[in-house]
Write a protein that holds these residues in place. Sequence first.
Motif, PDB file in Angstrom:
ATOM      1  N   SER A   1      36.429  49.950  40.184  1.00  0.00           N
ATOM      2  CA  SER A   1      37.349  49.658  39.717  1.00  0.00           C
ATOM      3  C   SER A   1      38.326  50.084  40.988  1.00  0.00           C
ATOM      4  N   CYS A   2      39.635  49.460  41.384  1.00  0.00           N
ATOM      5  CA  CYS A   2      40.514  49.679  42.946  1.00  0.00           C
ATOM      6  C   CYS A   2      41.874  50.633  42.159  1.00  0.00           C
TER       7      CYS A   2
ATOM      8  N   ILE B   1      54.951  49.665  46.072  1.00  0.00           N
ATOM      9  CA  ILE B   1      54.568  48.037  46.044  1.00  0.00           C
ATOM     10  C   ILE B   1      55.705  47.510  45.165  1.00  0.00           C
ATOM     11  N   PHE B   2      56.212  46.726  45.342  1.00  0.00           N
ATOM     12  CA  PHE B   2      57.040  45.395  44.339  1.00  0.00           C
ATOM     13  C   PHE B   2      56.428  44.416  43.692  1.00  0.00           C
ATOM     14  N   SER B   3      55.515  43.953  44.002  1.00  0.00           N
ATOM     15  CA  SER B   3      54.561  42.745  43.149  1.00  0.00           C
ATOM     16  C   SER B   3      53.129  42.713  43.475  1.00  0.00           C
ATOM     17  N   ILE B   4      52.016  42.652  42.556  1.00  0.00           N
ATOM     18  CA  ILE B   4      50.686  41.939  42.910  1.00  0.00           C
ATOM     19  C   ILE B   4      50.810  40.414  42.518  1.00  0.00           C
TER      20      ILE B   4
ATOM     21  N   GLY C   1      28.978  34.314  33.886  1.00  0.00           N
ATOM     22  CA  GLY C   1      28.128  34.887  33.347  1.00  0.00           C
ATOM     23  C   GLY C   1      27.930  36.250  33.729  1.00  0.00           C
ATOM     24  N   ARG C   2      27.759  37.021  34.220  1.00  0.00           N
ATOM     25  CA  ARG C   2      27.477  38.149  34.846  1.00  0.00           C
ATOM     26  C   ARG C   2      28.196  39.197  34.876  1.00  0.00           C
ATOM     27  N   PHE C   3      29.388  39.176  35.839  1.00  0.00           N
ATOM     28  CA  PHE C   3      30.477  39.559  36.270  1.00  0.00           C
ATOM     29  C   PHE C   3      32.088  39.009  35.574  1.00  0.00           C
ATOM     30  N   THR C   4      32.733  40.050  35.254  1.00  0.00           N
ATOM     31  CA  THR C   4      33.785  39.997  34.453  1.00  0.00           C
ATOM     32  C   THR C   4      35.251  40.612  35.341  1.00  0.00           C
ATOM     33  N   ILE C   5      36.360  39.649  35.713  1.00  0.00           N
ATOM     34  CA  ILE C   5      36.895  40.712  36.600  1.00  0.00           C
ATOM     35  C   ILE C   5      38.259  41.246  35.663  1.00  0.00           C
ATOM     36  N   SER C   6      39.307  41.941  34.905  1.00  0.00           N
ATOM     37  CA  SER C   6      40.136  42.128  34.442  1.00  0.00           C
ATOM     38  C   SER C   6      41.335  42.756  35.498  1.00  0.00           C
ATOM     39  N   ARG C   7      42.496  43.157  34.187  1.00  0.00           N
ATOM     40  CA  ARG C   7      43.456  43.795  35.911  1.00  0.00           C
ATOM     41  C   ARG C   7      44.503  44.749  34.640  1.00  0.00           C
ATOM     42  N   ASP C   8      44.559  45.301  35.274  1.00  0.00           N
ATOM     43  CA  ASP C   8      45.873  46.408  34.241  1.00  0.00           C
ATOM     44  C   ASP C   8      46.360  46.713  35.048  1.00  0.00           C
ATOM     45  N   SER C   9      47.891  45.043  34.809  1.00  0.00           N
ATOM     46  CA  SER C   9      49.235  45.486  35.810  1.00  0.00           C
ATOM     47  C   SER C   9      50.245  46.734  36.296  1.00  0.00           C
ATOM     48  N   ALA C  10      50.081  47.441  34.482  1.00  0.00           N
ATOM     49  CA  ALA C  10      50.578  48.570  34.908  1.00  0.00           C
ATOM     50  C   ALA C  10      50.302  49.780  35.726  1.00  0.00           C
ATOM     51  N   LYS C  11      49.355  49.953  35.650  1.00  0.00           N
ATOM     52  CA  LYS C  11      47.980  51.056  36.998  1.00  0.00           C
ATOM     53  C   LYS C  11      48.320  49.561  37.945  1.00  0.00           C
ATOM     54  N   ASN C  12      48.052  48.793  38.540  1.00  0.00           N
ATOM     55  CA  ASN C  12      47.539  48.237  39.608  1.00  0.00           C
ATOM     56  C   ASN C  12      46.660  48.720  40.204  1.00  0.00           C
TER      57      ASN C  12
END
Length: 121
Positions: free
Chosen positions: A21-22, A28-31, A65-76
Motif C-alpha cells: 500500500s502507498c 495535493i490538488f490532483s494525482i 498475470g501475477r500482480f494487480t495494481i489498484s487505486r482508491d482516489s478518494a484516499k490518495n
Amino acid sequence: QVQLVESGGGLVQPGGSLRLSCVASGSIFSINVMGWYRQAPGKQRELVARIISGGITNYADSVKGRFTISRDSAKNTVYLQMNNLKPEDTAVYYCNADLRVQRSGPTFRYWGQGTQVTVSS
C-alpha cells in the motif's frame, strides 16, 4: 509538503502473496499517475506497474498475470497485490505519484522511501 508512505513489504516464500500500500498525503490538488517501481541489488530501478486517472494500467511483462495494481482516489492510495511471488521479485519496491499541488501548477513526481520485499524459502 507531499509525502508518500509505503507499507506491506516483508519476507514471503515462493508462491506466496503480499499486498503493498502507498498513501500520498499533504497539499495535493490532483494525482495523474500512481505507480510502483522496484530495484534489486546491482540493478537499475524498473517500472513494475502504474495506473493512470481513468483506470488505465500498465505492467512490466515479468509481472503480468501475477500482480494487480489498484487505486482508491478518494484516499490518495495505490495498492499492489502480488501473487505467485518468485525469488526474482526480491527488491526494494518504491511508490511514486505524478501530481499537482495547485490547479494551474506543473506536475511533479514524488517518491516514497521504499519497502523491502524478499521472496525466499
